[in-house]
Motif scaffolding. Sequence first.
Motif, PDB file in Angstrom:
ATOM      1  N   CYS A  66       0.836  -1.198   0.000  1.00 29.56           N
ATOM      2  CA  CYS A  66       0.000   0.000   0.000  1.00 29.56           C
ATOM      3  C   CYS A  66       0.876   1.254   0.000  1.00 29.56           C
ATOM      4  CB  CYS A  66      -0.927  -0.020   1.208  1.00 29.56           C
ATOM      5  SG  CYS A  66      -2.120   1.313   1.212  1.00 29.56           S
ATOM      6  N   SER A  67       1.925   1.253   0.796  1.00 28.67           N
ATOM      7  CA  SER A  67       2.838   2.394   0.834  1.00 28.67           C
ATOM      8  C   SER A  67       3.527   2.579  -0.520  1.00 28.67           C
ATOM      9  CB  SER A  67       3.897   2.195   1.916  1.00 28.67           C
ATOM     10  OG  SER A  67       3.295   2.165   3.184  1.00 28.67           O
ATOM     11  N   ASN A  68       3.890   1.476  -1.147  1.00 28.28           N
ATOM     12  CA  ASN A  68       4.518   1.537  -2.463  1.00 28.28           C
ATOM     13  C   ASN A  68       3.558   2.152  -3.481  1.00 28.28           C
ATOM     14  OD1 ASN A  68       6.554   1.075  -4.390  1.00 28.28           O
ATOM     15  ND2 ASN A  68       5.523  -0.789  -5.056  1.00 28.28           N
ATOM     16  N   ASN A  69       2.295   1.733  -3.441  1.00 30.15           N
ATOM     17  CA  ASN A  69       1.298   2.305  -4.359  1.00 30.15           C
ATOM     18  C   ASN A  69       1.145   3.804  -4.131  1.00 30.15           C
ATOM     19  OD1 ASN A  69       0.848  -0.206  -5.437  1.00 30.15           O
ATOM     20  ND2 ASN A  69      -1.006  -0.598  -4.251  1.00 30.15           N
ATOM     21  N   ALA A  74       2.399   9.479  -5.859  1.00 29.54           N
ATOM     22  CA  ALA A  74       3.113  10.737  -5.630  1.00 29.54           C
ATOM     23  C   ALA A  74       4.080  11.025  -6.771  1.00 29.54           C
ATOM     24  CB  ALA A  74       3.855  10.674  -4.298  1.00 29.54           C
ATOM     25  N   ILE A  75       4.774  10.017  -7.244  1.00 29.10           N
ATOM     26  CA  ILE A  75       5.692  10.191  -8.376  1.00 29.10           C
ATOM     27  C   ILE A  75       4.913  10.612  -9.616  1.00 29.10           C
ATOM     28  CG2 ILE A  75       7.213   8.952  -9.974  1.00 29.10           C
ATOM     29  CD1 ILE A  75       8.152   7.297  -7.518  1.00 29.10           C
ATOM     30  N   GLN A  76       3.790   9.952  -9.846  1.00 32.92           N
ATOM     31  CA  GLN A  76       2.928  10.280 -10.985  1.00 32.92           C
ATOM     32  C   GLN A  76       2.483  11.741 -10.913  1.00 32.92           C
ATOM     33  OE1 GLN A  76       1.777   8.254 -13.514  1.00 32.92           O
ATOM     34  NE2 GLN A  76       0.239   9.650 -14.366  1.00 32.92           N
ATOM     35  N   ALA A  77       2.045  12.159  -9.741  1.00 34.39           N
ATOM     36  CA  ALA A  77       1.563  13.531  -9.571  1.00 34.39           C
ATOM     37  C   ALA A  77       2.690  14.538  -9.778  1.00 34.39           C
ATOM     38  CB  ALA A  77       0.947  13.693  -8.187  1.00 34.39           C
ATOM     39  N   ALA A  89      -8.069   9.428  -2.638  1.00 36.71           N
ATOM     40  CA  ALA A  89      -8.997   9.041  -1.562  1.00 36.71           C
ATOM     41  C   ALA A  89      -9.047   7.525  -1.409  1.00 36.71           C
ATOM     42  CB  ALA A  89     -10.387   9.594  -1.842  1.00 36.71           C
ATOM     43  N   LEU A  90      -9.030   6.809  -2.529  1.00 37.39           N
ATOM     44  CA  LEU A  90      -9.061   5.341  -2.473  1.00 37.39           C
ATOM     45  C   LEU A  90      -7.785   4.798  -1.823  1.00 37.39           C
ATOM     46  CD1 LEU A  90     -10.564   2.752  -3.223  1.00 37.39           C
ATOM     47  CD2 LEU A  90      -9.408   2.820  -5.434  1.00 37.39           C
ATOM     48  N   LEU A  91      -6.644   5.345  -2.185  1.00 42.66           N
ATOM     49  CA  LEU A  91      -5.392   4.900  -1.573  1.00 42.66           C
ATOM     50  C   LEU A  91      -5.363   5.215  -0.080  1.00 42.66           C
ATOM     51  CD1 LEU A  91      -2.807   5.878  -4.311  1.00 42.66           C
ATOM     52  CD2 LEU A  91      -3.346   3.578  -3.527  1.00 42.66           C
ATOM     53  N   GLN A  92      -5.859   6.371   0.303  1.00 40.18           N
ATOM     54  CA  GLN A  92      -5.899   6.725   1.724  1.00 40.18           C
ATOM     55  C   GLN A  92      -6.809   5.773   2.494  1.00 40.18           C
ATOM     56  OE1 GLN A  92      -7.079  10.825   1.321  1.00 40.18           O
ATOM     57  NE2 GLN A  92      -5.003  11.556   1.720  1.00 40.18           N
ATOM     58  N   LYS A  93      -7.940   5.398   1.888  1.00 39.44           N
ATOM     59  CA  LYS A  93      -8.865   4.462   2.534  1.00 39.44           C
ATOM     60  C   LYS A  93      -8.209   3.092   2.687  1.00 39.44           C
ATOM     61  CE  LYS A  93     -13.250   2.073   1.967  1.00 39.44           C
ATOM     62  NZ  LYS A  93     -12.651   0.797   2.269  1.00 39.44           N
ATOM     63  N   ASP A  94      -7.555   2.610   1.626  1.00 41.40           N
ATOM     64  CA  ASP A  94      -6.867   1.308   1.696  1.00 41.40           C
ATOM     65  C   ASP A  94      -5.796   1.319   2.780  1.00 41.40           C
ATOM     66  OD1 ASP A  94      -8.432   0.341  -0.345  1.00 41.40           O
ATOM     67  OD2 ASP A  94      -6.887   0.576  -1.894  1.00 41.40           O
TER      68      ASP A  94
END
Length: 115
Positions: A66-69, A74-77, A89-94
């Motif tokens: 999850c941290s890797n995702n 962040a790199i993409q952004a 939001a989905l990553l934060q929820k996961d």
Amino acid sequence: MSRKRRRPIHLHVMVSEEELAQLQERMAEAGVRNMGAFVRKMALNGYVLHVDLGPVRELVSLQRRCSNNLNQVAIQANTYGGIYPQDIALLQKDYADLWGPLSELLKKLTQVVEM
């Protein structure tokens, strides 16, 4: 050449074949391979605590993924200038869903180890 040992006193204990088999079985259950360490621990403390950390390892692995995702997002952004808010939001929820059970499991593990 004389070597100073931490435990210089030899203790000899006689056991039957059945008792040896029982000792070896208990060692296997506890995940201990060193008979001297096992017998010493049992004689001094009366018990050996073996904790199955399989669920902890699995949760930690999921946490790392999850941290890797999250890092990839962040790199993409930062590289391409944007990311959809729904993805964040989905990553934060996961991440929150994983952290809760991991935190509870670690608290329970701490309680067991302190007994």
